[in-house]
Design a protein around this motif. Structure first.
Motif, short mmCIF file in Angstrom:
data_model
loop_
_atom_site.label_atom_id
_atom_site.label_comp_id
_atom_site.label_asym_id
_atom_site.label_seq_id
_atom_site.Cartn_x
_atom_site.Cartn_y
_atom_site.Cartn_z
N THR A 294 9.48 6.95 -30.34
CA THR A 294 10.05 5.66 -29.47
C THR A 294 10.32 5.37 -27.74
OG1 THR A 294 12.12 5.92 -29.97
CG2 THR A 294 10.33 4.19 -31.80
N GLU A 295 9.77 6.92 -27.35
CA GLU A 295 10.09 7.53 -25.93
C GLU A 295 8.52 7.55 -25.56
OE1 GLU A 295 13.05 10.07 -25.96
OE2 GLU A 295 14.50 9.00 -27.18
N ASN A 296 7.84 7.40 -24.63
CA ASN A 296 7.41 8.07 -23.90
C ASN A 296 7.34 7.00 -21.99
OD1 ASN A 296 5.14 6.51 -22.05
ND2 ASN A 296 3.95 7.14 -23.39
N LYS A 297 7.23 8.55 -21.33
CA LYS A 297 7.33 8.14 -20.18
C LYS A 297 6.62 7.79 -19.51
CE LYS A 297 9.99 10.14 -15.94
NZ LYS A 297 9.67 8.96 -15.05
N ALA A 298 6.46 6.65 -18.78
CA ALA A 298 5.47 5.96 -18.13
C ALA A 298 4.63 6.72 -17.01
CB ALA A 298 5.93 4.27 -17.22
N GLU A 299 3.37 6.16 -16.95
CA GLU A 299 2.67 6.61 -15.89
C GLU A 299 3.01 6.16 -14.40
OE1 GLU A 299 -0.14 9.13 -15.42
OE2 GLU A 299 0.03 8.52 -17.36
N GLU A 300 2.92 7.27 -13.62
CA GLU A 300 3.15 6.29 -12.39
C GLU A 300 1.72 5.90 -11.85
OE1 GLU A 300 5.79 8.36 -9.21
OE2 GLU A 300 3.77 9.30 -8.23
N MET A 301 1.53 5.20 -11.26
CA MET A 301 0.31 3.89 -11.00
C MET A 301 1.15 3.83 -9.10
SD MET A 301 -1.43 3.95 -13.55
CE MET A 301 -2.26 3.54 -13.17
N ASP A 302 -0.37 3.55 -8.65
CA ASP A 302 -0.16 3.07 -7.17
C ASP A 302 -0.67 1.23 -7.36
OD1 ASP A 302 -1.00 4.35 -4.19
OD2 ASP A 302 -1.77 1.55 -4.93
N SER A 303 0.60 0.95 -6.08
CA SER A 303 0.55 0.05 -6.10
C SER A 303 -1.06 -0.88 -6.19
CB SER A 303 1.56 -1.04 -4.87
OG SER A 303 0.87 -2.09 -4.56
N ALA B 216 0.95 -0.99 0.05
CA ALA B 216 0.01 0.15 0.23
C ALA B 216 0.72 1.38 0.15
CB ALA B 216 -0.93 0.04 1.12
N GLY B 217 -0.28 2.23 -0.41
CA GLY B 217 1.29 3.88 -0.87
C GLY B 217 2.35 3.77 -1.87
N GLY B 218 2.35 1.96 -2.82
CA GLY B 218 3.49 2.13 -3.35
C GLY B 218 3.69 2.84 -4.24
N LYS B 219 4.88 3.35 -5.60
CA LYS B 219 4.21 3.85 -6.77
C LYS B 219 4.67 3.39 -7.79
CE LYS B 219 1.48 7.39 -4.73
NZ LYS B 219 0.00 7.00 -5.22
N LEU B 220 4.65 2.58 -8.45
CA LEU B 220 5.05 1.66 -9.14
C LEU B 220 4.95 2.24 -11.00
CD1 LEU B 220 4.89 -1.67 -9.66
CD2 LEU B 220 3.48 -0.30 -8.00
#
Ligand code: 7RM
Length: 630
Positions: free
Chosen positions: A229-238, A56-60
């Motif tokens: 070919t570049e894309n910054k990944a969205e930050e997701m909650d666990s 919980a609370g982890g971002k990835l």
């Protein structure tokens, strides 16, 4: 690879630790991943609600763990080897860097079509690398994918689009399957007469003619053409949703099983590495379709998170001939081969001749999934495919469990034919009787439950949390109920006996009897129907339908064909009954409940000792049903 188990004592030690200190155990495993922000609480849970949170609370972002985390070491290694339906067509290989770039380009394309974090996207595609690209691109931008098996009908597809309120459908023009060319886009068009989405992206596979609706439909190759070919990944909650996957249950319509990001990531990689004992450089092949959970966890996510080379096969086991699997094994020097008992039994019927002449010496591990494997098929697989030297991992798990729950670890756990053997670390099984009493000790049989959370478990059923609670967490208080019967033998080994609810397993495909009945009942001349499973030599279970009809002036033959057609249209060819018996009535109790026990016996071929039929409204109907048996 520090989380790799190498010995039986190592497994037993880790298993103990995973039970006595589950949070410490999983935190240690999770620490080898890349988190933008580490979690603050490893586990929060309450099975009453149910409410389960891992990390919980982890971002990835799960794709950062496939790509960015591994690009330094794996950039030029094959990520996906694609083997086409037709052996004369060329194989394609995508390295980790190439796959990464494709995923980024398609992520940008999705965004340009207005797809945002949290939006639902349906993927209805054949087995081409772009299907994996589509899944990973959704995950990269935080969109929730829901893959629908491309064999499902327009109406089944429409139901799923509507249920998850999808914003887009990703599909192809057509699909090559064996000698057939299947019109995939046409099915989408039909579904979209009933459901609606903002955009459809069509991957060109067969080059067959399709209609493209202006402003809604776009070609894949055109939308990616100018993307970076570049894309910054969205930050997701666990605990953000990663995907929805529809699966059948014992009641009515299929439910959308929801999996979330962090826990699913940790568990699929961990279980993949340990069950298959994958070593760097190996070629791993799972023959499932990405439309099923096996394809999600063990073609795409698990292997790619582990930096493995995963083989994706577009075709079928018997095209152009029954040696196709073995030719592919030789061609790509496959090391781990994971398939379903139904495929093994189907190939068994051709004898060993199609195997001979192919060099299968690369094989180290064989896997089985989807249904109980009978001893005969196990021995055939072991002897003729594995040449007696490859351990078989009989992996028991479900769409809802997200990953393998019970299985030997290849080469580590001693195997026993037809036994899934022992639980993976972190999986706390229990067997309960009909009253919910836990049966302890060995040599017991009952219903299989899991009494402690694991990272890749189902979180909810999309849009209907109550249904999740009722289906899985209410039968036995404080436990997850699997719906499977199980035996724990005198060695403490688990043998899965099959479903104890109204779910049947046809060629490893789950189907609710109620779902098939509903489809049959759509035929205008059908008054009522009852569907049961019966033992089938190749499929494991076949579908047997008892139907009460208004015959009008139809012949039985005509009507049966029409009913099969109706089911095909409403669900898909996989749900077509193997046998349809027109009956004058169904064995019902006074309270109106169909006594399925009797129908199951008749379908199995039992014609006497029907047990107690005294509570039946009309006991004579049983005789008539037996007489008309198919
Ligand atoms: C992975 C998958 C789940 C149902 C499950 C069982 C049956 C699956 C095995 C098995 C005996 C096995 N997901 N099942 N694996 N039965 N031995 N190794 O198949 O959601 O589609 O189906 O399949 O009945 O409940 S699934």
């Amino acid at each position: 690879m520090s989380d790799r188990l190498h010995t039986l004592s190592g497994y037993l030690y880790e298993y103990q630790k995973s039970v006595s200190q589950p949070e410490e155990f999983w935190a240690r495993i999770a620490d080898s991943f890349f988190w933008r922000k580490r979690w603050n609480k490893t586990l929060e849970w309450n099975f009453e609600k149910p409410d389960v949170k891992w990390f919980a609370g982890g971002k990835l972002n799960i794709t950062e763990n496939i790509f960015e985390r591994q690009l330094f070491t794996h950039a030029d290694q094959a990520a996906i080897i694609w083997e086409p339906n037709d052996p004369n067509e060329e194989t394609r290989t995508l390295t980790y860097r190439e796959l990464y770039e494709e995923v980024n380009r398609f992520s940008n394309a999705l965004k340009s079509k207005g797809i945002q974090k949290g939006d639902r996207v349906i993927i209805y595609m054949p087995m081409v690398p772009e299907a994996a690209v589509a899944m990973l691109a959704c995950a990269r931008i935080g969109a929730i994918h829901s893959v629908v098996f491309a064999g499902f009908s327009a109406s089944a597809l429409a139901d799923r689009i509507i249920d998850c309120k999808a914003k887009a459908v990703l599909t192809s023009d057509g699909n090559f399957r064996g000698a057939k060319k299947i019109p995939v886009k046409a099915v989408v068009d039909e579904a979209l007469e009933k459901a609606s989405v903002e955009s459809v992206i069509v991957y060109q596979r067969t080059n067959q003619e399709v209609t493209m609706k202006e402003g809604r439909d776009f070609w894949w190759h055109e939308v990616v053409a100018n993307e970076s070919t570049e894309n910054k990944a969205e930050e997701m909650d666990s605990e953000d949703m990663l995907f929805i996957l529809y699966t059948s249950g014992s009641t009515g319509k299929p439910k959308g099983v929801v999996h979330t990001t962090g826990g699913y990531m940790v568990y699929t990689k961990y279980s993949f590495e340990n069950v298959f004992q994958y070593s760097p450089g190996d070629v791993y092949w799972c023959t499932a379709d990405i439309g099923w959970i096996t394809g999600h966890s063990y073609i795409v996510y698990g292997p790619l998170l582990a930096g493995a080379t995963t083989l994706m096969f577009e075709g079928v086991p018997t095209f152009p001939d029954a040696g196709r699997f073995w030719q592919v094994v030789e061609k790509h020097q496959v090391n781990q081969f994971y398939t379903a008992p139904t495929a093994i039994r189907a190939l068994q019927a051709y004898g060993t001749e199609p195997i001979e002449g192919n060099d299968l010496s690369s094989l180290k591990v064989l896997g089985s999934v989807g249904e109980p494997i009978n001893e005969e098929a196990w021995h055939w697989y072991h002897t003729h495919v594995g040449k007696g030297k490859c351990p078989i991992v009989d992996t028991w798990w479900q769409t809802e469990t997200g990953g393998i729950m019970v299985s030997p670890l290849a080469g580590i756990t001693p195997t026993k034919p037809a036994y899934a053997t022992l639980p993976l670390p972190g999986i706390q099984l229990t067997i309960v009787d009909a009253d919910g009493k836990e049966l302890t000790g060995n040599g017991v049989e009952g219903n299989l439950c899991i009494k402690f959370p694991w990272p890749s478990m189902i979180r909810t059923t999309y849009g209907d949390h109550e249904r999740c609670k009722q289906t899985y967490f209410s039968t036995y208080k404080g436990m997850y109920f699997t719906g499977d019967g199980v035996k724990r033998d005198h060695d403490g080994y688990y043998r899965i006996l099959g479903r104890v609810d109204d779910v049947i397993n046809v060629s490893g495909h789950r189907m609710g009897t109620a779902e098939v009945e509903n489809a049959i009942n759509e035929h205008p001349l059908v008054i009522e129907s009852a569907v049961v499973g019966y033992p089938h030599e190749v499929k494991g279970q076949g579908i047997y339908a008892y139907v009460i009809c208004d015959m009008k002036n139809r012949t039985e033959e005509n009507l049966v064909a029409e009913i099969k057609d109706t089911v095909s249209k409403i669900i898909g060819p996989i749900a077509k009954p193997d046998k349809i018996q027109i009956v004058p009535g169904l064995p019902k109790t006074r309270s109106g409940k169909i006594m399925r026990r009797i129908l199951r016996k008749v379908a199995e071929g039992v014609t006497e000792n029907m047990g107690d039929t005294s509570t039946l409204l009309d006991p004579e109907v049983v005789e008539k049903i037996i007489e008309g048996r198919k």
